[in-house]
Design a protein around this motif. Structure first.
Motif, short mmCIF file in Angstrom:
data_model
loop_
_atom_site.label_atom_id
_atom_site.label_comp_id
_atom_site.label_asym_id
_atom_site.label_seq_id
_atom_site.Cartn_x
_atom_site.Cartn_y
_atom_site.Cartn_z
N ALA A 91 0.80 -1.23 0.00
CA ALA A 91 0.00 0.00 0.00
C ALA A 91 0.83 1.27 0.00
O ALA A 91 0.55 2.21 -0.76
CB ALA A 91 -0.95 0.01 1.20
N ILE A 92 1.86 1.35 0.85
CA ILE A 92 2.63 2.61 0.95
C ILE A 92 3.28 2.97 -0.38
O ILE A 92 3.11 4.10 -0.87
CB ILE A 92 3.64 2.54 2.10
CG1 ILE A 92 2.90 2.65 3.44
CG2 ILE A 92 4.68 3.66 1.99
CD1 ILE A 92 3.80 2.54 4.67
N PRO A 93 4.06 2.08 -1.02
CA PRO A 93 4.65 2.49 -2.32
C PRO A 93 3.62 2.80 -3.40
O PRO A 93 3.77 3.78 -4.13
CB PRO A 93 5.52 1.29 -2.70
CG PRO A 93 5.04 0.15 -1.88
CD PRO A 93 4.53 0.75 -0.61
N VAL A 120 -3.14 6.19 4.44
CA VAL A 120 -2.63 4.83 4.30
C VAL A 120 -2.07 4.33 5.63
O VAL A 120 -2.21 3.14 5.97
CB VAL A 120 -1.55 4.77 3.19
CG1 VAL A 120 -0.34 5.62 3.52
CG2 VAL A 120 -1.13 3.33 2.94
N ILE A 121 -1.46 5.22 6.43
CA ILE A 121 -0.93 4.80 7.72
C ILE A 121 -2.07 4.57 8.71
O ILE A 121 -2.05 3.61 9.48
CB ILE A 121 0.05 5.86 8.28
CG1 ILE A 121 1.21 6.09 7.29
CG2 ILE A 121 0.59 5.41 9.63
CD1 ILE A 121 2.07 4.88 7.07
N GLY A 122 -3.08 5.44 8.67
CA GLY A 122 -4.25 5.22 9.51
C GLY A 122 -4.93 3.91 9.18
O GLY A 122 -5.36 3.16 10.08
N ASP A 123 -5.01 3.58 7.88
CA ASP A 123 -5.56 2.31 7.41
C ASP A 123 -4.74 1.15 7.97
O ASP A 123 -5.28 0.18 8.52
CB ASP A 123 -5.54 2.32 5.88
CG ASP A 123 -6.11 1.04 5.28
OD1 ASP A 123 -6.33 0.06 6.01
OD2 ASP A 123 -6.33 1.02 4.06
N HIS A 124 -3.41 1.24 7.84
CA HIS A 124 -2.53 0.17 8.32
C HIS A 124 -2.65 -0.04 9.83
O HIS A 124 -2.61 -1.18 10.31
CB HIS A 124 -1.08 0.52 7.99
CG HIS A 124 -0.74 0.34 6.55
ND1 HIS A 124 -1.66 -0.03 5.60
CD2 HIS A 124 0.43 0.49 5.88
CE1 HIS A 124 -1.07 -0.11 4.42
NE2 HIS A 124 0.21 0.20 4.57
N ALA A 125 -2.76 1.08 10.56
CA ALA A 125 -2.86 0.96 12.02
C ALA A 125 -4.10 0.18 12.42
O ALA A 125 -4.07 -0.64 13.35
CB ALA A 125 -2.88 2.35 12.65
N VAL A 126 -5.21 0.41 11.71
CA VAL A 126 -6.43 -0.35 11.98
C VAL A 126 -6.25 -1.81 11.57
O VAL A 126 -6.64 -2.73 12.29
CB VAL A 126 -7.64 0.26 11.23
CG1 VAL A 126 -8.89 -0.56 11.48
CG2 VAL A 126 -7.87 1.70 11.68
#
Length: 342
Positions: free
Chosen positions: A81-83, A260-266
């Protein structure tokens, strides 16, 4: 059913799940504005909507007894997701004007944006590092401690409780560090009904995403976790890719690149819970360890590039290329070092 029919079912199910999630997006954004959250802090909250397909997929995987599909999807989506989304946001920001120049909350002024385009810079607020990336790295460290040691290897119900508490702590620090003056918003009955419909469609889409992946991996003859990593996870990314393009074009560059980071944290906390309740073992330690390492490496590079990449915080073009190259390195290691395809 034929494998190609299941492929079509997978595509339709993934899009249905994301359509359902999108119906939750606007209510959560209204809450962000009502509570006075900044774009960075609000991304931690709105990430609940973005990650809800993964939550649904993990829940369906746990219920059907195929937790490896959920685990593979969870790890795979957090690597790719990040890249992919940073690259998408970078190219979407290359247009001459972003957003509505009359809306002070959106975008940059024309001269500033023109300078950033000339500098080949995707400008991101530096608070994305302290509010989002660093707490997310702490979440990954907790996951490693809970799942890697031999005595506790795998996912147990107690791990789910711990990760739920960790998410509340993450959300709390993001909210309280990013508060502004709240604004009055209007709620309509139609929005409520759309949100309810979204939850229903999300659940159905998640269920058929798992069912389709189950049948595809069975037909191809690969493991469920590989199916989650390389079939379900990339498919689940496509709707987010289009959303990132649209949000960036609207002028909300920081929101597009930090969500994307908020998504990953969840994904690594709340979406972790159903798999933990189902008690999912780690059957291949090497495969799991390599993937968890890249799950941590991507946000580490994300944070480093924003903070130390230049005089103005954000991503320069060469840094976007580095993120993409790291994903290609991950694929090489997985294919030829872990899976030994040759």
């Amino acid at each position: 059913m034929n494998i190609w029919i299941w492929a079509v079912v997978l595509i339709a199910a993934v899009w249905a799940a994301h359509w359902g999630a999108e119906q939750l997006d606007e209510p959560l954004k209204k809450l962000r504005r009502q509570w006075g959250l900044t774009q960075v802090a609000g991304a931690a909250f709105v990430g609940l909507a973005a990650a809800s397909p993964e939550i649904g997929i993990n829940t369906a995987s746990a219920i059907r007894g195929v937790s490896d599909i959920g685990l593979g999807t969870m790890l795979g989506s957090n690597i790719i997701a990040i890249p992919i989304l940073v690259t998408t946001a970078y190219w979407a920001s290359r247009r001459e004007q972003l957003g509505d120049k009359d809306d002070p909350e959106l975008g940059e002024d024309f001269d500033t944006h023109a300078r950033h385009r000339q500098q080949r810079l995707l400008r991101v607020e530096k608070t994305a590092v302290s509010v989002q990336a660093i707490p997310y790295l702490a979440i990954i460290a907790v996951v490693a401690v809970l799942t890697l040691p031999k005595s506790v290897r795998g996912l147990q119900p107690i791990d789910g409780l711990v990760m739920a508490i960790v998410y509340l702590a993450y959300l709390g620090q993001a909210v309280f560090r990013g508060r502004q003056q709240g604004r009055e918003v209007q709620w309509t009955k139609q929005e409520t009904l759309r949100a309810i419909a979204g939850v229903v469609v999300l659940a159905v889409g998640a269920y058929f995403t798992v069912r389709a992946t189950e049948n595809i991996v069975g037909a191809i003859g690969i493991s469920e976790i590989i199916g989650g990593l390389f079939i379900t996870a990339p498919m689940a990314m496509l709707p987010e890719l289009f959303a990132t393009w649209s949000v960036t074009r609207s002028g909300q560059v920081t929101a597009a690149t930090t969500s994307v980071i908020g998504d990953h944290a969840v994904t690594m906390t709340i979406a972790f819970v159903p798999l933990a309740l189902a008690t999912a073992p780690v059957n291949d330690l090497q495969l799991y360890s390599v993937n968890l390492a890249f799950v941590a490496l991507m946000p580490a590079l994300y944070a480093a590039f924003i903070h130390w990449g230049g005089r103005e915080h954000g991503f320069q073009f060469w840094q976007v290329l580095v993120l993409d190259s790291v994903y290609l390195i991950y694929l090489y290691i997985m294919l030829f070092g872990v899976l030994n395809v040759l």
